[in-house]
Design an enzyme around this catalytic site. Structure first.
Site, PDB file in Angstrom:
ATOM      1  N   SER A   9       0.809  -1.214   0.000  1.00  0.00           N
ATOM      2  CA  SER A   9       0.000   0.000   0.000  1.00  0.00           C
ATOM      3  C   SER A   9       0.848   1.271   0.000  1.00  0.00           C
ATOM      4  O   SER A   9       1.601   1.518  -0.926  1.00  0.00           O
ATOM      5  CB  SER A   9      -0.974  -0.029   1.184  1.00  0.00           C
TER       6      SER A   9
ATOM      7  N   ASP B  67      -2.018   6.802  -3.544  1.00  0.00           N
ATOM      8  CA  ASP B  67      -0.913   6.117  -2.877  1.00  0.00           C
ATOM      9  C   ASP B  67      -0.331   5.006  -3.746  1.00  0.00           C
ATOM     10  O   ASP B  67      -0.612   4.916  -4.938  1.00  0.00           O
ATOM     11  CB  ASP B  67      -1.358   5.565  -1.521  1.00  0.00           C
TER      12      ASP B  67
ATOM     13  N   ASP C 277      -0.758   1.758  -4.122  1.00  0.00           N
ATOM     14  CA  ASP C 277      -1.618   0.808  -4.843  1.00  0.00           C
ATOM     15  C   ASP C 277      -2.920   1.424  -5.321  1.00  0.00           C
ATOM     16  O   ASP C 277      -3.834   0.718  -5.736  1.00  0.00           O
ATOM     17  CB  ASP C 277      -1.891  -0.442  -3.996  1.00  0.00           C
TER      18      ASP C 277
ATOM     19  N   ASP D  69      -5.426   3.101  -3.851  1.00  0.00           N
ATOM     20  CA  ASP D  69      -6.716   3.069  -3.156  1.00  0.00           C
ATOM     21  C   ASP D  69      -6.949   4.271  -2.238  1.00  0.00           C
ATOM     22  O   ASP D  69      -8.083   4.590  -1.916  1.00  0.00           O
ATOM     23  CB  ASP D  69      -6.905   1.756  -2.384  1.00  0.00           C
ATOM     24  N   ARG D  70      -5.903   4.967  -1.837  1.00  0.00           N
ATOM     25  CA  ARG D  70      -6.072   6.117  -0.956  1.00  0.00           C
ATOM     26  C   ARG D  70      -6.130   7.414  -1.768  1.00  0.00           C
ATOM     27  O   ARG D  70      -5.755   7.443  -2.932  1.00  0.00           O
ATOM     28  CB  ARG D  70      -4.932   6.194   0.063  1.00  0.00           C
TER      29      ARG D  70
ATOM     30  N   LYS E 123     -11.346   0.626  -0.886  1.00  0.00           N
ATOM     31  CA  LYS E 123     -11.317   2.081  -1.029  1.00  0.00           C
ATOM     32  C   LYS E 123     -10.754   2.413  -2.405  1.00  0.00           C
ATOM     33  O   LYS E 123     -10.042   1.604  -2.994  1.00  0.00           O
ATOM     34  CB  LYS E 123     -10.508   2.731   0.081  1.00  0.00           C
TER      35      LYS E 123
END
Length: 595
Positions: free
Chosen positions: A120, A303, A305, A307-308, A412
């Site tokens: 992540s 981020d 990967d 997702d953020r 997310k």
């Protein structure tokens, strides 16, 4: 040929909330990767009625060791009887895109799960982190029952199955190319974008967004991909689909070490983007005399990967908790929600601010407060499809750690959050008779005026000695949660300690209980407005301990709303740090990161 290779258990393979993360050199150790994948596949087989999965996706965020690890995973999966392995071209796919593919991609059959190679938002490269997580058949992260079983398998493993002598897969091959792994398994190269783009088109009005972007041009968006997996997806969506210029993208080429940066989209690590939006690293305005027209309308970061997300407007940082609450309040701007007549459920992680709760209560929307970890939202999103219970979709959820998403996938989704904000800004300006442009700051200010402001920030004390970190947590638990609150002396701040609580959660869908999810110290200001400070030990790092301190204060007085969060929260933070003896116990004078 398939070989059965003798091995022995390797201690420490206990996945956290988002899979197993270790230094990359640990994963490169003899049989470490093979042991973990064999343990994972054993559990997947057990959960599938003792039948090995037929089709899985294997994808990663492109970090160091990504491609080499994939070649091993292909051979172990084939050695265990997996017939079809789908891998994205280049080997890179954002985590939300993987979830979309599990749910929607049909190549004559559907994927039953996915092995995702990611740590992540943690740094990548030699000496840094590597990780693997597993997503199940509805696209959701594996639950605790699954990950606990993987850990148990890792403690008793005696051998792993692996195909030997097969050629490597060429990740640059054309979409649709197949590679044989042994006599029975095939690896198929898939388009990483197709399913995800179609999923997002079902959520948003791309024609309207395209018109909005083209009317504003280069000033519409500035997006920082932080050299992670989300960068190519941002290019596909914002440039190829919505017609924005390539210059709206920063650091959107994936790199194995994320270009030497820390791929965490916060005010500290996305500093260049933050500066270009007219902000300081604490979220305050850099130059109060500068005109907002000098900055992009919307700034965003992704981020490692994908997702953020970080959301900012011209001279305005939007905290993740405020972002979630505003999306809830502005649901009519998002076709995915508007088609259904509104949201049927919302949720936030416990450390996130209560801004969402206030909006949900005013609109009569069921609102849940869960432990940290996206898997807890998964049960609520899939309450009907997995458990034949109440349908909470369309569903909106988020975490203070820069995570926002909905039920379109079971992860997310950073790009989804950006499109949601783009839709909100577009709707606020759809009336051609309006005399001036309504930007992000005005949308945020209006929200605070309506609901009150939840001042919020997070202190991270990273790589703290584990014994020292545990002493802090033990002190809070003993003195303030289970101790006598009457012994807490008042001080000159006027901020009164009310009580301490240890958060636990009983899942309303499957009835499982999760304990010890954070320690909450509740306070009250002289005005009567509530405040709280939450302490947690993070499980997402690969070395040492991280103490996370979440500081929140509600303020209903509009005249106080334009303070910067660090200034508004300084007294509360100092009061809490003194009570828990942070400096005495950890020898830390200040946090590593403030977000």
């Amino acid at each position: 040929r398939t070989a059965v290779v003798s091995t022995s258990p390797i201690l420490g393979m206990k996945p956290g909330t988002s899979g197993l993360r270790k230094k990359v050199e640990v994963w490169q150790g003899q049989h470490y990767l093979e042991n973990f994948i064999q343990s994972l596949l054993n559990v997947a087989k057990q959960k599938n009625g003792d039948r090995m999965l037929e089709t899985i996706i294997v994808a990663g965020d492109g970090r160091y060791y990504n491609n080499e690890a994939m070649q091993v995973i292909f051979r172990v999966a084939a050695g265990n009887g997996v017939k079809n392995i789908w891998v994205p071209q280049q080997g890179i796919m954002s985590t939300p895109a993987v979830s979309a593919a599990i749910r929607n991609l049909n190549l004559g059959n559907r994927a039953q799960g996915a092995i995702i190679l990611t740590a992540s938002h943690n740094p990548g490269g030699p000496g840094h982190d590597f990780g693997i997580k597993y997503n199940e058949g509805f696209g959701q992260p594996a639950g605790e029952g699954f990950t606990d079983a993987v850990f148990e398998e890792s403690l008793k493993i005696q051998s792993f199955n692996i195909v030997q002598g097969s050629s490597d897969v060429d990740f640059n091959a054309a979409v649709g190319t197949q590679f044989s792994i042994g006599s029975d398994a095939k690896v198929t190269i898939i388009d990483p974008f197709e399913c995800y783009v179609e999923t997002l088109k079902n959520c948003f009005d791309f024609d309207k967004l395209r018109s909005f972007c083209q009317s504003k041009g280069i000033s519409t968006l500035l997006f920082d991909g932080m050299h992670g997996a989300g960068g190519p997806f941002a290019r596909r969506i914002f440039v190829e689909e919505l017609g924005l210029p390539e210059s709206c993208l920063m650091r959107c080429d994936p790199r194995t070490d994320f270009g030497g940066c820390h791929p965490d989209p916060n005010l500290t690590y996305a500093a260049e983007l933050v500066e270009k939006m007219g902000l300081n690293v604490d979220g305050s305005v850099r130059d109060t005399n500068a005109a907002s027209l000098n900055f992009p309308i919307l700034g965003a970061a992704n981020d490692g990967d994908g997702d953020r997300n970080l959301i900012a407007g011209a001279q305005c940082f939007v905290t993740p908790s405020d972002s979630l609450a505003i999306i809830c309040d502005q649901w009519e701007a998002i076709p995915q929600f508007a088609r259904a007549g509104g949201l049927k459920g919302v949720a936030r992680s416990m450390p996130s601010s209560a801004a969402l709760d206030v909006v949900a209560k005013s609109k009569g929307i069921p609102c849940f407060c869960t432990p940290t970890g996206w898997k807890f939202f998964g049960n609520l999103m899939s309450s009907k499809e997995m458990f034949s219970q109440r349908d909470y979709t369309p569903f909106l959820c988020g975490e203070e750690s820069f995570g926002t998403g909905s039920d379109h996938v079971r992860e997310k989704d950073g790009v989804w959050a950006v499109l949601a904000w783009m839709s909100i800004v577009a709707k606020a300006n759809e009336d051609p008779e309006k005399p001036r442009f309504v930007g992000v700051k005005e949308i945020v200010d209006n929200h605070w005026a309506k609901y009150g402001r939840h001042f919020y920030c997070r202190y991270d004390y990273e790589n703290v000695d584990s014994d020292a970190a545990n002493k802090v947590i033990d002190l809070i638990r003993k003195q303030y949660v289970y101790g006598d609150k009457a012994t807490v002396e008042p001080d000159d701040s006027g901020i009164v300690f009310v009580d301490g609580v240890e958060f636990s959660y009983t899942d309303p869908v499957d009835g499982t209980t999760t304990d010890k999810q954070g320690l909450i110290l509740n306070f009250k200001y002289p005005s009567g407005d509530p405040a709280r400070v939450v302490f947690r030990l993070s499980g997402t790092g690969s070395a040492g301990a991280t103490i996370r301190m979440y500081i929140e204060r509600y303020e209903k007085d509009v005249s106080q709303h334009n303070q910067s969060a660090p200034v508004a929260l300084r007294g509360l933070a100092e009061r809490a740090l003194e009570l828990v003896r942070m400096k005495d116990l950890t020898s830390r004078d200040s946090p590593t990161v403030i977000t």
